[in-house]
Design a protein around this motif. Structure first.
Motif, short mmCIF file in Angstrom:
data_model
loop_
_atom_site.label_atom_id
_atom_site.label_comp_id
_atom_site.label_asym_id
_atom_site.label_seq_id
_atom_site.Cartn_x
_atom_site.Cartn_y
_atom_site.Cartn_z
N HIS A 18 0.82 -1.22 0.00
CA HIS A 18 0.00 0.00 0.00
C HIS A 18 0.85 1.27 0.00
O HIS A 18 0.31 2.37 -0.12
CB HIS A 18 -0.92 0.01 1.22
CG HIS A 18 -0.19 0.01 2.53
ND1 HIS A 18 0.57 -1.06 2.96
CD2 HIS A 18 -0.10 0.95 3.50
CE1 HIS A 18 1.09 -0.78 4.15
NE2 HIS A 18 0.71 0.43 4.49
N LEU A 19 2.15 1.12 0.12
CA LEU A 19 3.04 2.29 0.14
C LEU A 19 3.59 2.59 -1.25
O LEU A 19 3.67 1.71 -2.11
CB LEU A 19 4.20 2.05 1.12
CG LEU A 19 3.82 1.80 2.57
CD1 LEU A 19 5.06 1.61 3.43
CD2 LEU A 19 2.96 2.95 3.12
N VAL A 20 3.97 3.86 -1.44
CA VAL A 20 4.47 4.32 -2.74
C VAL A 20 5.99 4.26 -2.75
O VAL A 20 6.66 4.60 -1.76
CB VAL A 20 4.01 5.77 -3.00
CG1 VAL A 20 4.52 6.25 -4.37
CG2 VAL A 20 2.50 5.87 -2.93
N ALA A 61 6.10 11.90 3.04
CA ALA A 61 4.80 12.43 3.50
C ALA A 61 3.65 11.57 2.99
O ALA A 61 2.70 11.28 3.74
CB ALA A 61 4.64 13.87 3.02
N LYS A 62 3.72 11.14 1.72
CA LYS A 62 2.66 10.30 1.17
C LYS A 62 2.54 8.99 1.95
O LYS A 62 1.44 8.55 2.29
CB LYS A 62 2.95 9.99 -0.30
CG LYS A 62 2.86 11.19 -1.23
CD LYS A 62 3.19 10.78 -2.66
CE LYS A 62 3.13 11.97 -3.61
NZ LYS A 62 3.50 11.58 -5.00
N ASN A 63 3.68 8.39 2.25
CA ASN A 63 3.65 7.10 2.92
C ASN A 63 3.31 7.22 4.40
O ASN A 63 2.69 6.31 4.96
CB ASN A 63 5.00 6.39 2.72
CG ASN A 63 5.15 5.85 1.31
OD1 ASN A 63 4.19 5.39 0.71
ND2 ASN A 63 6.35 5.93 0.76
N ILE A 64 3.71 8.31 5.02
CA ILE A 64 3.33 8.52 6.42
C ILE A 64 1.82 8.67 6.53
O ILE A 64 1.19 8.11 7.44
CB ILE A 64 4.06 9.76 6.99
CG1 ILE A 64 5.55 9.45 7.19
CG2 ILE A 64 3.44 10.17 8.33
CD1 ILE A 64 6.37 10.65 7.59
N ALA A 90 6.12 7.39 12.26
CA ALA A 90 6.82 8.34 11.39
C ALA A 90 8.33 8.32 11.56
O ALA A 90 9.06 8.69 10.65
CB ALA A 90 6.30 9.76 11.66
N GLY A 91 8.79 7.87 12.73
CA GLY A 91 10.22 7.93 13.01
C GLY A 91 11.08 7.14 12.05
O GLY A 91 12.24 7.50 11.80
N GLN A 92 10.54 6.07 11.48
CA GLN A 92 11.33 5.25 10.57
C GLN A 92 11.61 5.96 9.24
O GLN A 92 12.43 5.51 8.45
CB GLN A 92 10.64 3.92 10.32
CG GLN A 92 9.24 4.03 9.75
CD GLN A 92 8.49 2.70 9.86
OE1 GLN A 92 9.05 1.64 9.62
NE2 GLN A 92 7.23 2.77 10.24
N PHE A 93 10.93 7.09 9.00
CA PHE A 93 11.16 7.88 7.79
C PHE A 93 12.19 8.99 8.02
O PHE A 93 12.50 9.74 7.10
CB PHE A 93 9.85 8.52 7.31
CG PHE A 93 8.85 7.52 6.79
CD1 PHE A 93 8.86 7.15 5.45
CD2 PHE A 93 7.93 6.95 7.63
CE1 PHE A 93 7.93 6.23 4.97
CE2 PHE A 93 7.00 6.03 7.17
CZ PHE A 93 7.01 5.66 5.84
N ARG A 94 12.71 9.09 9.24
CA ARG A 94 13.69 10.15 9.54
C ARG A 94 15.04 9.78 8.95
O ARG A 94 15.55 8.68 9.16
CB ARG A 94 13.78 10.36 11.05
CG ARG A 94 14.59 11.60 11.44
CD ARG A 94 14.49 11.89 12.92
NE ARG A 94 13.21 12.50 13.25
CZ ARG A 94 12.25 11.90 13.92
NH1 ARG A 94 12.41 10.67 14.34
NH2 ARG A 94 11.12 12.52 14.19
#
Length: 285
Positions: free
Chosen positions: A129-131, A143-146, A186-190
Motif C-alpha cells: 500500500h506504500l508508494v 509524506a505520502k507514505n506517512i 513516522a520515526g522510521q522515515f527520519r
C-alpha cells in the motif's frame, strides 16, 4: 609554538590527536625538506616546507602526502624523539594493509545486506500500500507514505502531514494517539538526527528510507480538545489526591491560557500546568 627542526627519516615516530590517528611512524618522505621555512599562523595554521610525508598509524590507518609544515608545527601533531626500526615500520605497514582489507570486506558485506533489504522491502506484500519512487529525501515521498501508514494505524483520526521546507515535515492531529504513538510510525522515515555535540546533522541512510522516502526533520504536534484536557485534569486529581489537597481544581480555560504555571504542586518539582501537560501526553483520545 615550537617547530620541529630536525630532518624526518623513515621510522620517525609521531603522534596525532585526531580521532582516526594516534601514534604513527613516517614510512616515506617525498621531496626536499625545508624546516627553516615552516611558520605558524595565528597559533593554529601553518605554512612553509616543501616535503610530503606518508605516515602509518599503529591503529591500522595510513595518511599519505601530509605536508611537512603540518606535521612539524600543527597543534594536532607531535614529533617524538624516537626512530622505529625497519622491521617495526614493515610490521606497521602490513598491519595497516590487513586492517584496510578487513574494513573493505565489512563495507562490502554491509552494502550487500543493504541491497538485499532494499529488494525485500520493494516486493514485501505487507508494504504494497506504500508508494516507491526516486525522490527519497525531499520529504514528498515520505509524506505520502506517512499519511498512508497513519490512516491504517489510526483510522478514526484525521492527520495533517505537510511539508514545511525541503526535508522537513510537520504532522498534526487532534486527540487520538499520543505523540509517542505517532513517532513510532513516522520515526522510521527520519533520515538522521541532529548531533548537538558536533553541531551538525548526521545522516543515517537506511533501506526503508531508500525505498519509501525520508525527511531530515519530522515534527509531531498533537492538539487537545477541551474534553481530553478535562479528562486529564480529572485523572490527575483522582490519582494524586494527597498532592492536590488545598489546590482548587482548575478549568480547561485556565490550562489553555497557560495560567497554571504559577501554581506549584506540593511534593513535586512541577507546576500544575506541567503536570496536566504530562498527563495529557500519556492520555489517548
Amino acid at each position: 609554538m615550537t617547530v620541529f627542526m630536525k630532518q624526518f627519516q623513515v621510522g620517525t615516530r609521531v603522534r596525532c590527536s585526531l580521532p582516526y590517528a594516534g601514534h604513527g611512524i613516517v614510512f616515506a618522505v617525498h621531496g626536499v625538506q625545508v624546516p627553516e621555512s615552516v611558520r605558524t599562523i595565528g597559533g593554529v595554521g601553518v605554512s612553509g616546507g616543501s616535503a610530503r610525508l606518508d605516515v602509518v598509524f599503529l591503529n591500522g590507518t595510513i595518511s599519505r602526502q601530509l605536508s611537512e609544515a603540518l606535521v612539524r608545527a600543527s597543534v594536532q601533531w607531535r614529533v617524538l624523539d624516537e626512530v622505529a626500526t625497519a622491521e617495526e615500520v614493515q610490521a606497521a605497514i602490513e598491519h595497516a594493509n590487513t586492517a584496510q582489507a578487513e574494513r573493505e570486506a565489512i563495507k562490502r558485506e554491509a552494502a550487500a545486506q543493504f541491497a538485499a533489504e532494499v529488494e525485500r522491502l520493494k516486493s514485501a506484500p505487507e508494504y504494497s500500500h506504500l508508494v516507491q519512487g526516486e525522490d527519497t529525501y525531499s520529504g514528498v515521498l515520505a509524506a505520502k507514505n506517512i499519511r498512508a501508514m497513519l490512516k491504517l494505524a489510526f483510522p478514526a483520526v484525521k492527520f495533517s502531514v505537510r511539508k514545511k521546507s525541503f526535508g522537513s515535515l510537520v504532522i498534526e492531529w487532534l486527540d487520538g494517539p499520543t505523540e509517542n504513538d505517532v513517532q513510532a510510525v513516522a520515526g522510521q522515515f527520519r533520515a538522521g538526527h541532529y548531533c548537538g555535540q558536533e553541531e551538525a546533522y548526521q545522516h543515517e541512510k537506511t533501506p526503508w528510507c531508500a525505498v519509501f522516502g525520508a525527511a531530515e526533520y519530522i515534527s509531531v504536534c498533537r492538539h487537545h480538545s477541551g474534553e481530553l484536557i478535562e479528562r486529564a485534569i480529572a485523572k490527575l486529581f483522582n490519582d494524586l489526591p494527597g498532592n492536590f489537597d488545598g489546590i482548587e481544581r482548575p478549568s480547561v480555560e485556565q490550562y489553555e491560557r497557560g495560567s497554571l504555571d504559577i501554581i506549584r504542586v506540593p511534593g513535586l518539582a512541577y507546576s500544575l500546568q506541567q503536570m496536566i501537560r504530562q498527563t495529557l501526553n500519556g492520555t489517548h483520545g
